[in-house]
Design a protein around this motif. Structure first.
Motif, PDB file in Angstrom:
ATOM      1  N   GLU A   1       0.815  -1.203   0.000  1.00  0.00           N
ATOM      2  CA  GLU A   1       0.000   0.000   0.000  1.00  0.00           C
ATOM      3  C   GLU A   1       0.849   1.254   0.000  1.00  0.00           C
TER       4      GLU A   1
ATOM      5  N   GLU B   1       2.716   3.438  -3.944  1.00  0.00           N
ATOM      6  CA  GLU B   1       1.845   3.994  -4.967  1.00  0.00           C
ATOM      7  C   GLU B   1       2.651   4.679  -6.045  1.00  0.00           C
TER       8      GLU B   1
ATOM      9  N   LYS C   1     -12.901  11.028   3.314  1.00  0.00           N
ATOM     10  CA  LYS C   1     -12.707   9.807   4.087  1.00  0.00           C
ATOM     11  C   LYS C   1     -14.035   9.368   4.702  1.00  0.00           C
TER      12      LYS C   1
ATOM     13  N   SER D   1      -9.297  -2.044   1.130  1.00  0.00           N
ATOM     14  CA  SER D   1      -9.131  -0.594   1.225  1.00  0.00           C
ATOM     15  C   SER D   1      -8.824  -0.079  -0.170  1.00  0.00           C
TER      16      SER D   1
ATOM     17  N   LYS E   1      -8.332   3.736  -2.853  1.00  0.00           N
ATOM     18  CA  LYS E   1      -8.190   5.177  -3.041  1.00  0.00           C
ATOM     19  C   LYS E   1      -8.618   5.518  -4.459  1.00  0.00           C
TER      20      LYS E   1
ATOM     21  N   GLU F   1     -10.429  13.243  -3.992  1.00  0.00           N
ATOM     22  CA  GLU F   1      -9.718  12.029  -3.583  1.00  0.00           C
ATOM     23  C   GLU F   1     -10.501  11.395  -2.448  1.00  0.00           C
TER      24      GLU F   1
ATOM     25  N   ASN G   1     -10.520   8.067   0.160  1.00  0.00           N
ATOM     26  CA  ASN G   1      -9.895   6.893   0.750  1.00  0.00           C
ATOM     27  C   ASN G   1     -10.967   6.145   1.519  1.00  0.00           C
ATOM     28  N   TYR G   2     -11.211   4.892   1.168  1.00  0.00           N
ATOM     29  CA  TYR G   2     -12.361   4.193   1.719  1.00  0.00           C
ATOM     30  C   TYR G   2     -12.106   2.705   1.881  1.00  0.00           C
TER      31      TYR G   2
END
Length: 242
Positions: A53, A56, A133, A213, A215, A228, A230-231
């Motif tokens: 992760e 990137e 988020k 997870s 992005k 953006e 993130n989830y």
């Protein structure tokens, strides 16, 4: 909401699990209705299986130099003696009110809605948090289900060139998917644009189930990020109870 005639068809969305496919990208102003892309689909490589992760891609490091920006008024004034270019620009801009937006250099794109569509159930409307988020689990997908992502967005101030969607997915810290899809070039207008991605099918089986997870980003040719998120999401044997 109207479907923009110039939006390029995309082939992946949130939670897809094939190896990355990159849509053709075009910089600069492009004519509405004249964009095409080629998609490449291949098996997941060993390198992507073991990317973590924290590894990137550096989008900023690959930023393309696009040259100076111009307001809408300046773009119309440029090459005004060239009849074909003038008509092309007028066609691209449509009914834009230049008096309201023509003095602004930077385009603005606002993502208004995000929904997951599936023939197996009613649409899942995803709330878009201001801080990018979502609290807790954002959504759940049923294993082996057909689904697609639909979103609407509004463009203001100036033309946005090369709007694209990127998405990266991890499971237990290991990257399992990376996507970059071209959406298109759009002129500002009051009515939102709507774009729906082609249908996909979630993986199934014991190893596919669990928590992920991810992005997601919406960027333009200049790598300006308009949203953006993130989830986290789950893949389960069945849909979550409504």
């Amino acid at each position: 909401m109207s479907l923009d005639v110039g939006a390029v068809s995309s082939s992946k969305n949130m939670g897809g699990f094939d190896e990355s496919k990159e849509g053709a990208e075009k910089s600069g102003v492009q004519e509405v209705g004249d964009e095409k892309q080629g998609n490449v689909k291949r098996n997941m490589s060993d390198a992507s299986m073991y990317a973590t992760e924290d590894e990137e891609e550096d989008e900023e490091g690959n930023k393309i130099e696009l040259g100076p920006q111009y307001t809408l008024k300046e773009q119309l004034e440029k090459d005004k003696d060239d009849e074909s270019l003038r008509r092309w620009k007028e066609q691209l801009l449509g009914s834009v009110d230049i008096s309201n937006v023509g003095e602004t250099l930077e385009p603005e794109v606002k993502i208004i809605s995000l929904s997951i569509l599936s023939p197996d159930r009613s649409d899942i409307v995803l709330p878009i948090p201001e801080n990018g988020k979502p609290k807790g689990l954002w959504f759940t997908l049923k294993e082996g289900c057909r689904y697609s992502l639909r979103f609407s967005f509004q463009v203001s101030n100036n033309i946005v060139s090369g709007l694209k969607y990127t998405n990266t997915v991890w499971k237990t810290g290991v990257k399992v998917d990376s996507t970059k899809e071209m959406i298109g070039t759009f002129s500002p207008q009051q009515e939102p644009y709507t774009h729906e991605m082609p249908e996909e099918t979630t993986p199934s089986g014991f190893f596919a189930r669990g928590s992920y997870s991810a992005k997601s980003k919406f960027l333009d040719d200049d790598n300006k990020c308009y949203l953006e998120i993130n989830y986290t999401f789950d893949i389960r044997k069945d849909w979550a109870a409504t």
